[in-house]
Design an enzyme around this catalytic site. Structure first.
Site, PDB file in Angstrom:
ATOM      1  N   SER A 135      83.137  19.127  41.946  1.00 58.45           N
ATOM      2  CA  SER A 135      84.168  18.479  42.761  1.00 58.45           C
ATOM      3  C   SER A 135      83.718  18.479  44.214  1.00 58.45           C
ATOM      4  CB  SER A 135      85.491  19.247  42.641  1.00 58.45           C
ATOM      5  OG  SER A 135      86.460  18.753  43.562  1.00 58.45           O
ATOM      6  N   TYR A 148      90.414  27.239  43.203  1.00 59.34           N
ATOM      7  CA  TYR A 148      89.799  26.044  42.626  1.00 59.34           C
ATOM      8  C   TYR A 148      88.494  25.709  43.345  1.00 59.34           C
ATOM      9  CZ  TYR A 148      89.264  21.224  41.003  1.00 59.34           C
ATOM     10  OH  TYR A 148      88.767  20.061  40.463  1.00 59.34           O
ATOM     11  N   ALA A 150      86.598  27.707  45.001  1.00 55.47           N
ATOM     12  CA  ALA A 150      85.608  28.732  44.674  1.00 55.47           C
ATOM     13  C   ALA A 150      84.977  28.467  43.317  1.00 55.47           C
ATOM     14  CB  ALA A 150      86.259  30.110  44.696  1.00 55.47           C
ATOM     15  N   SER A 151      85.796  28.063  42.340  1.00 54.67           N
ATOM     16  CA  SER A 151      85.257  27.808  40.999  1.00 54.67           C
ATOM     17  C   SER A 151      84.316  26.618  41.005  1.00 54.67           C
ATOM     18  CB  SER A 151      86.397  27.596  40.000  1.00 54.67           C
ATOM     19  OG  SER A 151      87.046  26.351  40.182  1.00 54.67           O
ATOM     20  N   LYS A 152      84.623  25.597  41.796  1.00 49.32           N
ATOM     21  CA  LYS A 152      83.778  24.412  41.819  1.00 49.32           C
ATOM     22  C   LYS A 152      82.499  24.651  42.624  1.00 49.32           C
ATOM     23  CE  LYS A 152      86.110  21.806  39.108  1.00 49.32           C
ATOM     24  NZ  LYS A 152      85.559  21.416  37.797  1.00 49.32           N
ATOM     25  N   ILE A 181      89.739  10.586  41.966  1.00 45.90           N
ATOM     26  CA  ILE A 181      89.607   9.726  40.797  1.00 45.90           C
ATOM     27  C   ILE A 181      91.016   9.465  40.256  1.00 45.90           C
ATOM     28  CG2 ILE A 181      88.611   9.455  38.504  1.00 45.90           C
ATOM     29  CD1 ILE A 181      86.527   9.586  40.737  1.00 45.90           C
TER      30      ILE A 181
END
Length: 252
Positions: A135, A148, A150-152, A181
């Site tokens: 992302s 979020y 951090a995870s990406k 998107i």
């Protein structure tokens, strides 16, 4: 067709970005195993080149079973697309440990251990392509998205590490970092604004491409990354955002 004779496993492939990827893969001749918690739409489930697998990928114990089902049906595995993910919006002061753990488990841990599960079959096939869906929030962040983002960012780093470790096996790994998107969720968000038309126009102005992204835009890039045409491309995070992150903001 670019993917004739190839078999792909796509997580979260029944809707949104995942569905755009699956539709493009099928159009290009691939056989596709689609893994997600919910049942697929009847039209996708009935497609002769689709295998529907229901599983909760947070449970690492199901990963080998999921991969084996795909191989048993199609005879091998050439492409893995790690698309399934989740996002919980919560400020730093309020985020709960279990919410952090859930996002890390699905967004970051699952892609690594699914890659581990497909390795024997990609090695047997002489190579393969792993595509992670990251992302632009792995590059920057929106408010209340600390976990979020951090995870990406983590999946972007994992992509490079997989490319390095698996290069000797002729297995490539790249990531797509989409921006905005269009999806049912994003449309609902726009409609929830006090002036949806003004919100949409403001959002369009952020994008030099003059429009918002569509799931098919991600699918077309995934086809390229899965095909022989990207044979020398590995370890890259490709930003797909219509130029949004290339444009410096103005104060007016």
């Amino acid at each position: 067709m670019e993917l004739e004779g190839k078999t792909a496993l796509v997580t979260g492939g029944g809707q949104g970005i995942g569905r755009g990827i699956v539709d493009c893969f099928l159009q290009e001749g691939a056989q596709v195993a689609v893994v997600q918690r919910k049942p697929l739409d009847p039209d996708l489930q009935a497609h002769p080149s689709v295998l529907a697998i229901q599983a909760d990928l947070v449970d690492t114990g199901v990963h080998s079973s999921v991969v084996n089902q795909a191989v048993d049906r199609f005879g091998g595995l050439n492409v893995l697309v790690n698309n399934a993910g989740t996002m919980i919006e919560r400020g730093v002061s309020d985020i709960l440990p279990e919410e952090w753990d859930m996002m890390m488990a699905l967004n970051l841990r699952t892609p690594l251990f699914l890659a581990q599960a497909v390795l024997p079959f990609m090695r047997q096939a002489g190579g393969g392509s792993i595509i992670n869906i990251g992302s632009i929030e792995g590059l920057a962040a929106n408010p209340e998205h600390a976990a979020y983002a951090a995870s990406k960012a983590g999946i972007h780093g994992t992509t490079k590490a997989l490319a390095v470790d698996l290069g000797p096996d002729n297995i490539r790994c790249n990531a797509i970092a989409p921006g905005w998107i269009t999806s049912e969720l994003s449309e609902n968000y726009l409609q929830s604004q006090s002036d949806p038309a003004a919100a949409r126009n403001a959002l369009h102005r952020l994008h030099p491409a003059g429009r918002l992204g569509e799931p098919r835009d991600v699918g077309e890039l995934a086809v390229f990354l899965a095909s022989h045409r990207s044979a020398f491309l590995t370890g890259e995070v490709i930003t797909l955002d219509g130029g949004r992150t290339a444009k410096l903001p103005l104060p007016f």
